[in-house]
Design an enzyme around this catalytic site. Structure first.
Site, PDB file in Angstrom:
ATOM      1  CG  ASP A  12      -1.847  -1.294   1.166  1.00 39.04           C
ATOM      2  OD1 ASP A  12      -2.292  -1.578   0.134  1.00 39.04           O
ATOM      3  OD2 ASP A  12      -1.915  -1.454   2.319  1.00 39.04           O
ATOM      4  CG  HIS A  40      -1.592  -2.142  -7.392  1.00 40.98           C
ATOM      5  ND1 HIS A  40      -0.723  -1.896  -6.341  1.00 40.98           N
ATOM      6  CD2 HIS A  40      -1.133  -2.970  -8.283  1.00 40.98           C
ATOM      7  CE1 HIS A  40       0.160  -2.835  -6.661  1.00 40.98           C
ATOM      8  NE2 HIS A  40       0.196  -3.638  -7.854  1.00 40.98           N
TER       9      HIS A  40
HETATM   10  P1  GDP Z   1      -0.282   0.048  -3.604  1.00 43.37           P
HETATM   11  O1  GDP Z   1      -1.003  -1.282  -3.413  1.00 43.37           O
HETATM   12  O2  GDP Z   1       1.136   0.062  -3.442  1.00 43.37           O
HETATM   13  O3  GDP Z   1      -0.463   0.455  -5.103  1.00 43.37           O
HETATM   14  O4  GDP Z   1      -1.062   1.055  -2.807  1.00 43.37           O
HETATM   15  P2  GDP Z   1      -2.732   1.430  -2.956  1.00 43.37           P
HETATM   16  O5  GDP Z   1      -3.117   1.637  -4.000  1.00 43.37           O
HETATM   17  O6  GDP Z   1      -3.354   0.291  -2.018  1.00 43.37           O
HETATM   18  O7  GDP Z   1      -2.510   2.679  -1.726  1.00 43.37           O
HETATM   19  C1  GDP Z   1      -2.043   3.813  -2.415  1.00 43.37           C
HETATM   20  C2  GDP Z   1      -3.513   4.941  -1.986  1.00 43.37           C
HETATM   21  O8  GDP Z   1      -2.693   6.112  -2.132  1.00 43.37           O
HETATM   22  C3  GDP Z   1      -4.359   4.981  -3.179  1.00 43.37           C
HETATM   23  O9  GDP Z   1      -5.707   5.191  -2.807  1.00 43.37           O
HETATM   24  C4  GDP Z   1      -3.724   5.915  -4.297  1.00 43.37           C
HETATM   25  O10 GDP Z   1      -4.723   6.612  -4.817  1.00 43.37           O
HETATM   26  C5  GDP Z   1      -3.046   6.799  -3.383  1.00 43.37           C
HETATM   27  N1  GDP Z   1      -2.216   7.726  -3.824  1.00 43.37           N
HETATM   28  C6  GDP Z   1      -0.986   7.324  -4.276  1.00 43.37           C
HETATM   29  N2  GDP Z   1      -0.190   8.217  -4.346  1.00 43.37           N
HETATM   30  C7  GDP Z   1      -0.649   9.354  -3.567  1.00 43.37           C
HETATM   31  C8  GDP Z   1      -0.132  10.669  -3.284  1.00 43.37           C
HETATM   32  O11 GDP Z   1       0.937  10.995  -3.519  1.00 43.37           O
HETATM   33  N3  GDP Z   1      -1.081  11.375  -2.603  1.00 43.37           N
HETATM   34  C9  GDP Z   1      -2.118  10.918  -2.198  1.00 43.37           C
HETATM   35  N4  GDP Z   1      -2.866  11.733  -1.595  1.00 43.37           N
HETATM   36  N5  GDP Z   1      -2.444   9.719  -2.290  1.00 43.37           N
HETATM   37  C10 GDP Z   1      -1.811   8.837  -3.088  1.00 43.37           C
END
Ligand code: GDP
Length: 430
Positions: A12, A40
């Site tokens: 995440d 994701h």
């Molecule tokens: P992953 O499994 O590593 O891809 O992570 P997730 O998708 O589960 O969690 C990341 C969350 O953070 C998602 O809701 C993304 O849209 C959000 N996100 C990613 N980068 C950023 C950022 O720079 N700022 C904000 N506010 N949200 C982000």
């Protein structure tokens, strides 16, 4: 050129966003491990999506999305997911599925549930997607490879044999209904029909693509601390989360991976049980959880509230080292704008000794965080595109973290969208 996008921590970290962003320049995106147990979240012009099995490149027209041999392939879930994006006007992506990928069987999901029930309070916090029983069977050599769907005699014989073994456990250990070989065989016939148009000798395909100079992106799931060897065993996942495994789970030579982008979130979150040294609780945690990510820190697959904590330099330094990091993408920094002061975990106190080396699980359970408090920047940083335009304290936070982990932060993500990214030069870059 082959690049990998992987996580430094518990997952995440925002790998989906970074992969989606980097996929613009990629020809091929490959999922090389894991299954539909984690997700994701991606925000782009089509809307907001939670992907579990599909690579994060499926939203572009020019990319081919590959399910590599290292993945736990749940065929019905894959096809539901394809439908869920095409239903929302995303053009049908070009998908290839490795003939050597193994399939999550309906009984893997049942066994996952039954085992969690049996363990009661001592469970591993599984998402019950069948991932642990799937990988157990793969390594016990009783798994089903996609290629086997195309050999009817083998399939019939194997289905009977596997049902016999599984039924012993179902009857005597779990006291649950038995498997019917006929039903299982007919499930597999359905899987065959669904997957047939996409099946490919992926390692041969990638070999050719590398020869032609194509850009290939390997997309990891979860992060270093969930790796079965190098993570917080046994509270780990069942397949390697490391970039090195990208070579195996895609079927390419390890020396072809030229860039390893390790994604670190500007604070910590984790799902499931297990030691989490910089964890915070109560109102402090609730506020960070509510403001975190894009609409709160809740599991993309399960909706479970994530456990929250301050940035952990010890875990992240270790996480970056095991990945073989060439670049750190430091994400979700914008979320910390509400804080006047930001604690960071800079060491672990284990029985009175301070260390910055990430320990084995038994010692980790005893570790207490050594915190250092940095001043916050107390403002909104979304929309900024140049590093120099970030508030002074925000730059100091990034540079402090970079110094502690010792790997170059070359990308700073300050929002969930594709364009919310700041590139910077780092003295740690090679
Ligand atoms: P992953 O499994 O590593 O891809 O992570 P997730 O998708 O589960 O969690 C990341 C969350 O953070 C998602 O809701 C993304 O849209 C959000 N996100 C990613 N980068 C950023 C950022 O720079 N700022 C904000 N506010 N949200 C982000």
């Amino acid at each position: 050129m082959v690049k990998a996008v992987v996580g430094a921590n518990w997952g995440d970290e925002g790998k989906g966003k970074i992969t989606d962003m980097m996929a613009e320049d990629a020809d091929i995106i490959v999922r090389f491990q894991g299954g539909a147990n984690a997700g994701h979240t991606i925000v782009n012009d089509y809307g907001k999506f939670a992907l579990h099995t599909l690579p994060s490149g499926v939203f572009y027209h020019h990319t081919t999305s590959i399910i590599g041999n290292g993945v736990a392939l749940n065929i019905p879930v894959l096809f539901q997911e394809i439908k869920s994006i095409t239903d929302r006007n995303v053009p049908m992506p070009r998908i290839l599925v490795s003939d050597r990928a193994q399939m999550v069987m309906p009984y893997h999901i049942l066994f996952d549930q039954y085992e969690e029930e049996r363990l009661g309070g001592k469970s591993f916090g599984s998402t019950k997607s069948g991932i642990a029983p799937f990988y157990s069977d793969k390594y016990a050599k009783i798994g089903f490879q996609v290629s086997e769907l195309f050999d009817e005699d083998l399939l019939e014989e194997k289905v009977k044999r596997i049902c016999e073994t599984k039924n012993v456990l179902l009857e005597h250990l779990y006291h649950k209904p038995l498997l019917d070989p006929e039903e299982l065989l007919s499930n597999l016939h359905e899987y065959k029909e669904m997957v047939e148009p996409y099946v490919c000798d992926v390692s041969a395909y990638l070999h050719q693509a590398i020869k032609e100079g194509k850009n290939i992106l390997l997309e990891g799931q979860l992060g270093t601390l969930k790796d079965p060897d190098h993570g917080i065993y046994p509270m780990v996942t069942s397949s390697s989360t490391l970039a090195a495994y990208g070579a195996i789970g895609a079927g390419i030579p390890p020396y072809e991976i030229k860039q390893i982008v390790t994604v670190c979130k500007a604070y910590s979150s984790a799902v499931g049980a297990g030691a989490f040294v910089s964890e915070i609780f109560g109102d402090e945690a609730d506020e960070l959880r509510r403001r975190g990510g894009d609409g709160g820190e809740f599991g993309a697959t399960t909706g479970r509230p994530r456990r929250m904590g301050w940035f952990d330099c010890v875990a992240s330094k270790y996480g970056c080292r095991l990945q073989g990091t060439t670049d750190v993408a430091f994400t979700v920094l914008d979320v910390l704008g509400y804080l006047n002061e930001i604690p960071v975990c800079v060491g672990y106190d284990i029985d009175g000794e301070i260390t910055t080396d990430f320990p084995v699980t038994a010692k980790l359970e005893k570790a207490k965080p050594v915190l250092k408090t940095l001043p916050g920047w107390s403002c909104e940083i979304r929309g900024i595109r140049e590093y120099d335009q970030l508030p002074e304290n925000c730059k100091k936070y990034i540079e402090f973290v970079e110094e502690q982990i010792g790997y170059p932060i070359t990308m700073v993500s300050n929002g969930p969208g594709r364009n919310d990214i700041i590139y910077r030069k780092s003295k740690f870059s090679k």
